[in-house]
Scaffold this active site. Structure first.
Site, PDB file in Angstrom:
ATOM      1  N   CYS A 180       0.835  -1.191   0.000  1.00 37.50           N
ATOM      2  CA  CYS A 180       0.000   0.000   0.000  1.00 37.50           C
ATOM      3  C   CYS A 180       0.874   1.247   0.000  1.00 37.50           C
ATOM      4  O   CYS A 180       2.068   1.190   0.229  1.00 37.50           O
ATOM      5  CB  CYS A 180      -0.868  -0.012   1.243  1.00 37.50           C
ATOM      6  SG  CYS A 180      -1.662  -1.603   1.467  1.00 37.50           S
ATOM      7  N   ARG A 232       1.080   2.691  -5.928  1.00 37.94           N
ATOM      8  CA  ARG A 232       1.463   1.561  -5.069  1.00 37.94           C
ATOM      9  C   ARG A 232       0.295   0.637  -4.788  1.00 37.94           C
ATOM     10  O   ARG A 232       0.492  -0.481  -4.289  1.00 37.94           O
ATOM     11  CB  ARG A 232       2.018   2.085  -3.742  1.00 37.94           C
ATOM     12  CG  ARG A 232       3.275   2.899  -3.884  1.00 37.94           C
ATOM     13  CD  ARG A 232       3.811   3.270  -2.537  1.00 37.94           C
ATOM     14  NE  ARG A 232       4.376   2.129  -1.865  1.00 37.94           N
ATOM     15  CZ  ARG A 232       5.663   1.803  -1.872  1.00 37.94           C
ATOM     16  NH1 ARG A 232       6.514   2.564  -2.518  1.00 37.94           N
ATOM     17  NH2 ARG A 232       6.092   0.749  -1.243  1.00 37.94           N
ATOM     18  N   TRP A 269      -3.748  -2.046  -1.547  1.00 33.89           N
ATOM     19  CA  TRP A 269      -3.755  -3.147  -2.521  1.00 33.89           C
ATOM     20  C   TRP A 269      -3.962  -4.423  -1.712  1.00 33.89           C
ATOM     21  O   TRP A 269      -3.111  -4.799  -0.910  1.00 33.89           O
ATOM     22  CB  TRP A 269      -2.410  -3.186  -3.249  1.00 33.89           C
ATOM     23  CG  TRP A 269      -2.335  -4.137  -4.393  1.00 33.89           C
ATOM     24  CD1 TRP A 269      -2.541  -3.881  -5.711  1.00 33.89           C
ATOM     25  CD2 TRP A 269      -2.009  -5.533  -4.324  1.00 33.89           C
ATOM     26  NE1 TRP A 269      -2.371  -5.011  -6.449  1.00 33.89           N
ATOM     27  CE2 TRP A 269      -2.048  -6.045  -5.637  1.00 33.89           C
ATOM     28  CE3 TRP A 269      -1.711  -6.424  -3.278  1.00 33.89           C
ATOM     29  CZ2 TRP A 269      -1.783  -7.378  -5.939  1.00 33.89           C
ATOM     30  CZ3 TRP A 269      -1.452  -7.754  -3.586  1.00 33.89           C
ATOM     31  CH2 TRP A 269      -1.481  -8.213  -4.906  1.00 33.89           C
ATOM     32  N   ASN A 277       0.948  -1.324   5.833  1.00 35.54           N
ATOM     33  CA  ASN A 277       1.373  -1.973   4.599  1.00 35.54           C
ATOM     34  C   ASN A 277       2.082  -3.262   5.003  1.00 35.54           C
ATOM     35  O   ASN A 277       2.942  -3.231   5.881  1.00 35.54           O
ATOM     36  CB  ASN A 277       2.345  -1.057   3.845  1.00 35.54           C
ATOM     37  CG  ASN A 277       2.960  -1.729   2.636  1.00 35.54           C
ATOM     38  OD1 ASN A 277       2.381  -2.643   2.065  1.00 35.54           O
ATOM     39  ND2 ASN A 277       4.137  -1.273   2.247  1.00 35.54           N
ATOM     40  N   GLY A 278       1.722  -4.390   4.402  1.00 32.83           N
ATOM     41  CA  GLY A 278       2.383  -5.651   4.729  1.00 32.83           C
ATOM     42  C   GLY A 278       1.369  -6.699   5.147  1.00 32.83           C
ATOM     43  O   GLY A 278       0.169  -6.565   4.883  1.00 32.83           O
ATOM     44  N   GLU A 331      10.197 -10.095 -21.942  1.00 37.52           N
ATOM     45  CA  GLU A 331       9.824  -8.760 -21.469  1.00 37.52           C
ATOM     46  C   GLU A 331       8.690  -8.181 -22.325  1.00 37.52           C
ATOM     47  O   GLU A 331       7.754  -7.571 -21.806  1.00 37.52           O
ATOM     48  CB  GLU A 331      11.065  -7.862 -21.466  1.00 37.52           C
ATOM     49  CG  GLU A 331      10.842  -6.426 -21.060  1.00 37.52           C
ATOM     50  CD  GLU A 331      10.291  -6.232 -19.648  1.00 37.52           C
ATOM     51  OE1 GLU A 331      10.179  -7.200 -18.886  1.00 37.52           O
ATOM     52  OE2 GLU A 331       9.932  -5.097 -19.312  1.00 37.52           O
ATOM     53  N   LYS A 387       5.016  -7.160 -20.773  1.00 39.79           N
ATOM     54  CA  LYS A 387       4.440  -5.815 -20.938  1.00 39.79           C
ATOM     55  C   LYS A 387       3.026  -5.928 -21.503  1.00 39.79           C
ATOM     56  O   LYS A 387       2.111  -5.236 -21.061  1.00 39.79           O
ATOM     57  CB  LYS A 387       5.308  -4.965 -21.875  1.00 39.79           C
ATOM     58  CG  LYS A 387       6.575  -4.457 -21.259  1.00 39.79           C
ATOM     59  CD  LYS A 387       6.301  -3.353 -20.245  1.00 39.79           C
ATOM     60  CE  LYS A 387       7.401  -3.238 -19.219  1.00 39.79           C
ATOM     61  NZ  LYS A 387       7.492  -4.299 -18.220  1.00 39.79           N
ATOM     62  N   GLU A 433       0.555  -7.376 -18.801  1.00 39.20           N
ATOM     63  CA  GLU A 433       0.187  -6.514 -17.673  1.00 39.20           C
ATOM     64  C   GLU A 433      -0.546  -5.258 -18.115  1.00 39.20           C
ATOM     65  O   GLU A 433      -1.363  -4.728 -17.368  1.00 39.20           O
ATOM     66  CB  GLU A 433       1.390  -6.179 -16.792  1.00 39.20           C
ATOM     67  CG  GLU A 433       2.410  -5.262 -17.369  1.00 39.20           C
ATOM     68  CD  GLU A 433       3.542  -4.944 -16.382  1.00 39.20           C
ATOM     69  OE1 GLU A 433       3.312  -4.904 -15.178  1.00 39.20           O
ATOM     70  OE2 GLU A 433       4.679  -4.729 -16.862  1.00 39.20           O
ATOM     71  N   HIS A 478       9.283 -27.637 -30.223  1.00 38.76           N
ATOM     72  CA  HIS A 478       9.097 -28.707 -29.238  1.00 38.76           C
ATOM     73  C   HIS A 478       7.728 -28.628 -28.560  1.00 38.76           C
ATOM     74  O   HIS A 478       7.519 -29.231 -27.515  1.00 38.76           O
ATOM     75  CB  HIS A 478      10.218 -28.660 -28.197  1.00 38.76           C
ATOM     76  CG  HIS A 478      11.569 -28.878 -28.799  1.00 38.76           C
ATOM     77  ND1 HIS A 478      11.979 -30.090 -29.307  1.00 38.76           N
ATOM     78  CD2 HIS A 478      12.588 -28.017 -29.044  1.00 38.76           C
ATOM     79  CE1 HIS A 478      13.193 -29.974 -29.808  1.00 38.76           C
ATOM     80  NE2 HIS A 478      13.587 -28.714 -29.660  1.00 38.76           N
ATOM     81  N   LYS A 502       2.893  -1.147  -7.917  1.00 40.90           N
ATOM     82  CA  LYS A 502       4.268  -0.898  -8.347  1.00 40.90           C
ATOM     83  C   LYS A 502       5.281  -1.653  -7.500  1.00 40.90           C
ATOM     84  O   LYS A 502       6.285  -2.145  -8.002  1.00 40.90           O
ATOM     85  CB  LYS A 502       4.539   0.608  -8.281  1.00 40.90           C
ATOM     86  CG  LYS A 502       5.906   1.021  -8.771  1.00 40.90           C
ATOM     87  CD  LYS A 502       6.013   0.842 -10.261  1.00 40.90           C
ATOM     88  CE  LYS A 502       7.378   1.264 -10.797  1.00 40.90           C
ATOM     89  NZ  LYS A 502       7.545   0.790 -12.191  1.00 40.90           N
TER      90      LYS A 502
END
Ligand code: M6R
Length: 655
Positions: free
Chosen positions: A15, A40, A89, A115-116, A524, A528, A531, A547, A650
């Site tokens: 958060c 965040r 979050w 936060n946590g 990458e 991108k 997300e 394969h 983030k």
């Protein structure tokens, strides 16, 4: 009864937190800080202000704008110059009004934001309920408010003599010295000793205006030191508009902030010194600067970000310079293997680093997702170097991998973008990427910074171990320093990529192929797109396709291929050209990223994206750029918010 308990477990994580004490109206300061912190977490938001003997709180599910609307419409006045705010979050359960922070105790005197994850919250909750406390939310956080209620009452009953452990013996971060530990500070550190897990906590008390108290364990907390005011926050962006002077808060420490000074204690009540530092960027760096989205701004900033990472890395004696080095050259010479640990985009930078480190140093190098590292019991000892890559410096998976490595006596070198964050503090050596604040949730400029930093670390190791001569290292650095110009040129040619992305807005999936360092670039590109555009996207080593994954190819499926240089990797180049033909023969629509002058790919490219020619190991610094633009534009064409994609945050401070 204030509420009912449901079986649903709702934990609060990752958060954004801001606490304020000073002379300004706290609500305004806190809301402007939350606007900067919203990246965040954006499931819900809340504020609390102490003033006139009243603790007022407001909180709402959804984005910060929901809370601001409610405050505007209700005309709610929250007078006071001591306050705090939170953007959340959540990992489990619904992001509801009731679960939004702040959380209060039974008396409504104590408010807490967090936060946590408090891992033992279930047993603490049972204990509190057995003692008659009524908890209204499903969060782990609320137990802290009730534990504080008990502890503050206990200390008050015991009398003043018993409630201060350190009268007169203090450490003030700035301003005048503070007289003695405040009862809320003492209560918080006592409560923290009972908590298991990761947490940043900030606490206000109705009867104590002029004080805001915070604590941290395995979760970020930084103090902003203003004149006659102080800030507690998840990161400096929350208070950068007010002050650039900051104080690091260490592991298992409590900080008491008042307008006249800041005092830091460990959880046993012993005063400790925090490390002060000056933030080397200003508020404008964390603003959109005329761009509609941070991500677009951050993509455009890449030439400067890369140049900043590379600046001043070669000493006058011709040696590569790290930012912090608590190891001797002999320690580095004793290294016999390297592990790289990181998550997400940083992991992809690590995959690129492997090619450079093995090539230049001849040391074996393994790259591992940080979340997997410690659980498989890797073989580590004091001759192992663990390189931890993290933009935020707070990613808990990476931090735990670092701690595990250090417990096993391995040496740890951090590559990080955030000064004062936890991972560099826990490491033996640090190289900062110096890309400035990255607000968009998708990593862009910091990826380039990480790749460049990895190359520098590879050169540093090769030089220190005597595998490369000084003039060879200088030649590499010289070529690296020409890369920001190539990045600028590449970004100047991406308009056709935008058009292509818009034309593919309705595609169901996209595959990305690459070999050698082109493979991490493919990963990458796929990350991108996932997300940002919420689209199925996968990256594969081009040779692996046959394969199994080639069965995914169907007519019209866009397949992006990152082609190696025909000069640098001639044998590989031919193989990738064959791979393009294989997918095209099965109906794929090929989007080929190839260097200027590579004519071999032309017959097989439905869309050809050109990048400047460069040496093989440096190529990701340019081949990644069209993929960032592609994902960003495709997401925008789908009407999505590229700065705050759904379900993401983030900085991921949970395991
Ligand atoms: O702060 P970190 O570099 O440790 O973050 C690691 C990942 O969470 C991060 O790179 C994530 O994958 C990005 N959103 C990707 O764009």
């Amino acid at each position: 009864m204030r509420g009912t308990r449901t079986g649903l477990r709702t934990l609060s994580n990752m958060c954004g937190i801001i606490g304020y004490v000073g002379e300004q109206p706290a609500l305004e300061v806190v809301l402007s800080g939350l606007r900067r912190l919203e990246y965040r977490g954006y499931d819900s938001a809340g504020v609390a202000v102490v003033g006139g003997g009243v603790l007022r709180t407001a909180r709402r599910a959804g984005r910060l704008a929901n809370l601001e609307k409610v405050l505007d419409e209700s005309g709610e006045q929250m007078p006071g110059t001591t306050g705090m705010g939170h953007t959340r979050w959540a990992t489990h359960g619904g992001p509801t009004d009731v679960n939004a922070h702040p959380h209060t105790d039974c008396t409504g005197a104590v408010a807490v934001i967090h936060n946590g994850i408090i891992e033992n919250f279930a047993e603490l909750r049972s204990e509190l309920e057995a003692a008659g406390h009524e908890l209204s939310s499903e969060t782990d956080t609320e137990v802290v408010a009730h534990l504080l209620e008990i502890e503050i009452a206990r200390a008050a009953a015991a009398g003043p003599a018993a409630s201060s452990v350190s009268s007169g013996s203090v450490s003030s971060g700035f301003g005048q010295p503070v007289a003695s530990e405040h009862p809320v500070t003492e209560a918080l550190r006592v409560v923290c000793r009972r908590l298991r897990g990761a947490f940043t906590l900030v606490v206000l008390h109705r009867d104590h205006p002029g004080v805001v108290v915070g604590a941290r364990r395995n979760s970020p907390l930084v103090v902003g030191l203003g004149v006659g005011e102080a800030f507690l926050a998840s990161d400096v962006s929350a208070f950068i508009a007010h002050t650039r002077e900051a104080l690091e808060i260490g592991q298992d420490q409590v900080v008491e902030a008042r307008p006249e000074g800041v005092t830091v204690y460990d959880f046993d009540g012993t005063p400790v010194e925090g490390r002060r530092y000056h933030v080397d960027w200003d508020a404008s760096a964390a603003e959109k600067g005329g761009f509609p989205y941070f991500m677009l701004k951050e993509i455009s900033e890449q030439p400067e970000a890369l140049a900043d990472t590379l600046r001043g890395r070669l000493s006058s004696e011709g040696a590569i310079v790290l930012d912090e080095e608590r190891l001797s050259d002999q320690d580095f010479r004793d290294i016999d293997k390297v592990f790289i640990v990181a998550c997400g985009t940083a992991y992809h930078a690590g995959l690129i680093a492997k090619y450079a480190i093995e090539h230049w140093t001849r040391l074996p190098c393994e790259v591992e997702m940080a979340s997997e590292f410690r659980y498989r019991d890797p073989v580590l000892d004091r001759s192992t170097l663990v390189i931890a890559i993290s933009q935020s410096g707070e990613t808990l998976d990476t931090l735990m991998a670092v701690k595990h490595a250090r417990e096993q006596k391995a040496r740890v070198l951090a590559i990080c973008n955030t000064n004062g964050s936890t991972i560099p503090r826990e490491s033996d050596a640090v190289l900062y990427t110096r890309c400035g604040p990255e607000v968009g949730v998708a990593a862009t400029k910091t990826f380039l910074g990480q790749v460049a930093a990895c190359l520098l670390v590879g050169l540093f190791l090769a030089q220190t171990r005597g595998v490369l001569y000084g003039d060879e290292v200088a030649a590499y650095v010289d070529r690296l320093q020409r890369m920001p110009e190539l990045v600028r040129r590449t970004l100047g040619t991406v308009e056709p990529v935008r058009e292509l992305a818009r034309s593919l807005a309705d595609a169901k999936a996209v595959l990305f192929l690459g070999r050698h360092v082109g493979y991490p670039v493919a990963l990458e590109g796929a990350l991108k797109l996932k997300e940002l555009a919420y689209m199925h996207a996968e990256g594969f080593p081009a040779g692996e396709l046959k394969h199994g994954p080639i069965a995914l190819i169907e007519p019209g499926l866009p397949v992006v291929v990152v082609v190696p240089s025909p000069r640098g990797r001639a044998n590989l180049h031919g193989k990738v050209v064959s791979n393009i033909q294989e997918v095209r023969a099965r109906g794929a629509r090929t989007i080929v990223i190839a260097e200027d002058g590579d004519t071999d790919v032309e017959p097989y490219a439905d869309h050809l994206i050109r990048v400047p020619a460069t040496s093989s190991l440096f190529a990701p610094l340019v081949t990644t750029l069209p993929l960032q633009v592609f994902a960003c534009e495709l997401a925008l064409a789908r009407g999505l918010d590229v700065d705050q994609p759904r379900n993401l945050a983030k900085s991921v401070t949970v395991e």
